[in-house]
Design a protein around this motif. Structure first.
Motif, PDB file in Angstrom:
ATOM      1  N   VAL A 130       0.856  -1.187   0.000  1.00 39.86           N
ATOM      2  CA  VAL A 130       0.000   0.000   0.000  1.00 39.86           C
ATOM      3  C   VAL A 130       0.889   1.232   0.000  1.00 39.86           C
ATOM      4  O   VAL A 130       1.667   1.444   0.939  1.00 39.86           O
ATOM      5  N   ASP A 131       0.796   2.026  -1.052  1.00 38.31           N
ATOM      6  CA  ASP A 131       1.518   3.302  -1.137  1.00 38.31           C
ATOM      7  C   ASP A 131       3.001   3.183  -0.790  1.00 38.31           C
ATOM      8  O   ASP A 131       3.531   3.949   0.010  1.00 38.31           O
ATOM      9  N   GLY A 132       3.662   2.203  -1.358  1.00 36.02           N
ATOM     10  CA  GLY A 132       5.105   2.060  -1.167  1.00 36.02           C
ATOM     11  C   GLY A 132       5.526   1.311   0.084  1.00 36.02           C
ATOM     12  O   GLY A 132       6.712   1.068   0.289  1.00 36.02           O
ATOM     13  N   SER A 133       4.586   0.937   0.929  1.00 29.83           N
ATOM     14  CA  SER A 133       4.883   0.134   2.126  1.00 29.83           C
ATOM     15  C   SER A 133       4.173  -1.208   2.001  1.00 29.83           C
ATOM     16  O   SER A 133       3.216  -1.340   1.237  1.00 29.83           O
ATOM     17  N   THR A 134       4.640  -2.184   2.772  1.00 30.03           N
ATOM     18  CA  THR A 134       3.998  -3.497   2.780  1.00 30.03           C
ATOM     19  C   THR A 134       3.533  -3.794   4.198  1.00 30.03           C
ATOM     20  O   THR A 134       4.293  -3.627   5.162  1.00 30.03           O
ATOM     21  N   TYR A 135       2.278  -4.231   4.311  1.00 30.49           N
ATOM     22  CA  TYR A 135       1.678  -4.538   5.600  1.00 30.49           C
ATOM     23  C   TYR A 135       1.272  -6.004   5.628  1.00 30.49           C
ATOM     24  O   TYR A 135       0.725  -6.519   4.652  1.00 30.49           O
ATOM     25  N   GLU A 136       1.537  -6.667   6.738  1.00 28.45           N
ATOM     26  CA  GLU A 136       1.104  -8.053   6.898  1.00 28.45           C
ATOM     27  C   GLU A 136      -0.301  -8.057   7.478  1.00 28.45           C
ATOM     28  O   GLU A 136      -0.524  -7.613   8.597  1.00 28.45           O
ATOM     29  N   MET A 137      -1.248  -8.553   6.681  1.00 27.03           N
ATOM     30  CA  MET A 137      -2.657  -8.556   7.063  1.00 27.03           C
ATOM     31  C   MET A 137      -3.118  -9.987   7.326  1.00 27.03           C
ATOM     32  O   MET A 137      -2.690 -10.925   6.650  1.00 27.03           O
TER      33      MET A 137
END
Length: 180
Positions: A130-137
């Motif tokens: 998301v928008d250049g970052s990665t989030y662990e969902m």
């Protein structure tokens, strides 16, 4: 600190109370057979909604599958409403008694699923850019076979136990033999 632990315990207790056992749907028809449903090309349409209900993104997916030994391979090609594209290739392995495991490049570890009646519950962690970052969902998918050619999916996405949004997705089998 005691207040924090009490709040954390309360949040975890409330979130675990809402979970339905997939076996509740064991008698529902038509029975979902993943190999049969994905035995021909599938087209899907979906959207991601933020926790507020706002639709943040819409997308289409073209899915083709094949068998490799015991595995079912799903090759998903996404086209998002902003024009971006993504590919995810799932390797699904039957584990017996309606249970499945799955792997994909952006899935953390192994996805675990269980089919009962017309329903598949699928849980996994996904690295989401998301928008250049990665989030662990954390993903909690519920898929329901409506008829032999139509599958409806609703996914709750959460981070640290807090829901951040939902994905709604409609799958339709394409090609020869699909009901028109």
């Amino acid at each position: 600190m005691t207040r924090f632990l009490l709040l954390l315990t309360l949040v975890l207790s409330v979130s675990s109370c809402g979970s339905v056992d997939v076996n509740r749907y064991a008698d529902q028809q038509p029975a979902l057979n993943l190999e049969r449903f994905f035995s021909q090309p599938v087209k899907a349409w979906g959207m991601f909604q933020k926790r507020s209900g706002e639709v943040a993104k819409r997308f289409e997916v073209n899915i083709v599958s094949r068998r490799e030994g015991n595995n079912l391979i799903l090759d998903e090609q996404f086209l998002y409403s902003d024009g971006t594209r993504q590919r995810r290739v799932w390797v699904l392995t039957p584990e017996g008694d309606g249970r499945w495991s799955g792997r994909a490049g952006d899935v953390v570890g192994v996805a675990k699923g269980q089919v009962a009646g017309n329903t598949l519950r699928w849980r996994y962690r996904l690295n989401l850019p998301v928008d250049g970052s990665t989030y662990e969902m954390s993903m909690d998918d519920w898929m329901y076979l409506m008829d032999e050619d139509t599958l409806i999916n609703r996914t709750s996405m959460s981070k640290l136990g807090v829901e951040v949004g939902q994905v709604t997705l409609f799958f339709r089998r394409q090609g020869v033999g699909a009901s028109q």
